[in-house]
Design an enzyme around this catalytic site. Structure first.
Site, mmCIF file in Angstrom:
data_model
loop_
_atom_site.group_PDB
_atom_site.id
_atom_site.type_symbol
_atom_site.label_atom_id
_atom_site.label_comp_id
_atom_site.label_asym_id
_atom_site.label_seq_id
_atom_site.Cartn_x
_atom_site.Cartn_y
_atom_site.Cartn_z
ATOM 1 C CD GLN A 75 -2.780 1.275 2.434
ATOM 2 O OE1 GLN A 75 -2.327 0.883 3.510
ATOM 3 N NE2 GLN A 75 -3.972 1.848 2.339
ATOM 4 C CG HIS A 366 38.144 -14.016 44.074
ATOM 5 N ND1 HIS A 366 37.726 -14.426 45.310
ATOM 6 C CD2 HIS A 366 39.349 -14.603 43.880
ATOM 7 C CE1 HIS A 366 38.637 -15.210 45.848
ATOM 8 N NE2 HIS A 366 39.635 -15.334 44.997
#
Length: 457
Positions: A75, A366
């Site tokens: 469209q 860590h």
């Protein structure tokens, strides 16, 4: 049920979104907004789905390119809903049966509602059925006009409605079921003699009434199901409602969500039974999480596969990673794309990983960066360890075999390989391969100068 097709209207720009991105492609709970109505009509039984595209049609076409039940209709100029449907006449040429019509910005309608809607349409032997709802404040919506028998005779848009018609609180949702044989003949004859100078799809009701054909209304109780999304406020509200549905379904299936209102889980995420999710967690990207896991607050998980009995501690971030069973992650860990952790691995606080495989039982507890590495089983990675994987031009891999102990503050200058059962002393910078069963130490010897501070005062 008889054969069903669907038309989803998605050609509009959506100017109220104030965005460079066309409205229907805005993300909503893990998918573009238009995916929600498309998936719903598919679940409701639509065999073929026609998307009417206009603004940024290439984005919509690209997203749905591999979905074989979808065809497109263009469209180029937006002249109203009737014109949009007329653009589908070629795509649906020869189709006989019912056609569901709805907008691409209505993401909250459910498959169950549409299935009931279709069944009602067939029972009534209607040519058109309009899905309606009643609103306390119907301002801005088309009003549904009925005759004494309760059949729909007309839908009047707000700008065209009389004062009396504006008192009606039953509104048009913009969702229709129409007989295909009638639809395309009717839209071809539409006129644009209205305040908007548009071709209204709703005017086909006048045609049906003139032909003495049945037009029905199917009212639903919850107006939110047919809420259109026109701006970012409504987008957020739609997201909230979808989030409630997703979280409720997970809880009913056996997942504990401590605070559903602050838990953000996208469509397509799978979470197993007896897994507990704490507040402020975000899970997306088709993540799959197993049974008996714990996801602590503020974790972010995207595109991951997580096994059973995994603990993801607070503040951890994970993306595109594969996690085995009985793994502990975080707090504040960052697992980047390509991370694979085998069973019983521990990744502690402030550890970052990227493109690694870490074998069963290994630990990095860590303050560590592990990138482009293959790490064997039962390896201990000491605090402050870094794989130096980038030479300024290329990335290189580090290989650490089984049962290696790595002390604190170690740097591996890749490419480098560490043989099994070796020990890397704290503070070592490893620049060449280490054989199995070896001690590697590379640091200057400690020198103590007694009385030095007193002499230099």
């Amino acid at each position: 049920m008889a054969k069903v097709a669907a038309i989803v209207l998605a050609a509009g720009k959506g100017t109220r979104m104030k965005s460079e991105l066309v409205k229907v492609m805005h993300p909503l709970s893990g998918m573009p907004m238009i995916s929600w109505p498309v998936n719903v009509v598919r679940e409701a039984g639509a065999a073929v789905i026609t998307l009417v595209v206009g603004h940024q049609s290439e984005k919509v076409r690209e997203f749905f390119a591999d979905q074989g039940d979808i065809v497109f209709a263009s469209q180029e100029e937006q002249l109203g809903t009737g014109h949009a449907v007329a653009c589908c006449s070629e795509a649906l040429s020869g189709f006989t049966g019912a056609i569901l019509i709805l907008c691409g910005d209505v993401p909250l309608i459910t498959p169950e509602t549409l299935q009931t809607f279709l069944e009602y349409h067939y029972r009534q032997q209607a040519v058109i059925t309009v899905l309606t709802t009643c609103m306390d404040n119907p301002y801005g919506y088309g009003r549904v006009i009925k005759d004494a028998a309760g059949h729909v005779t007309e839908i009047v848009e707000e700008k065209d409605a009389s004062a009396e018609q504006r008192q009606i609180n039953e509104i048009n949702s913009g969702i229709y079921c129409v007989d295909a044989g009638f639809l395309f003949t009717a839209v071809a004859d539409l006129k644009n003699d209205n305040a908007q100078k548009e071709y209204y799809l709703t005017d086909i009701i006048k045609t049906a009434v003139a032909e003495r054909r049945t037009c029905c209304a199917f009212p639903i109780a919850d107006p939110m199901e047919v809420m259109g999304v026109n701006d970012r406020v409504q987008l957020a509200e739609a997201g909230r409602i979808i989030r409630v549905r997703i979280n409720k379904a997970l809880m009913v299936a056996g997942t504990t969500i401590i605070d559903p209102e602050t838990t953000y889980i996208d469509h397509g995420v799978v979470v197993g039974r007896d897994t507990t999710i704490y507040p402020n967690v975000c899970i997306s990207g088709g993540t799959v999480i197993g049974d008996n896991c714990v996801i602590e607050s503020s974790a972010v998980i995207k595109g991951c596969k997580v096994g059973d009995c995994v603990t993801i501690k607070a503040g951890s971030v994970m993306e595109d990673s594969v996690i085995g069973n009985t793994v502990a992650i975080g707090p504040m860990a960052h697992l980047r794309s390509g991370t694979e952790l085998r069973d019983e691995v521990k990744i502690g606080n402030f550890v970052e990983t990227k493109k690694i495989i870490m074998g069963a039982g290994s630990k990095a507890s860590h303050l560590t960066y592990l990138g482009d590495a293959t790490i064997g089983s039962h390896v201990n990675i000491g605090c402050g360890t870094i794989t130096c994987n980038y030479d300024g031009v290329k990335k290189h891999r580090t290989v650490i075999e089984d049962d290696v102990f790595v002390g604190s503050d170690v740097q591996f200058v890749a490419p480098v390989s560490i043989g099994r059962n070796s020990l890397i002393a704290a503070g070592t910078t490893v620049t060449k391969d280490v054989p199995p069963d070896s001690l590697a130490i590379a640091r200057a010897p400690q020198v103590n100068k007694e009385g030095w501070k007193l002499k230099n005062k």
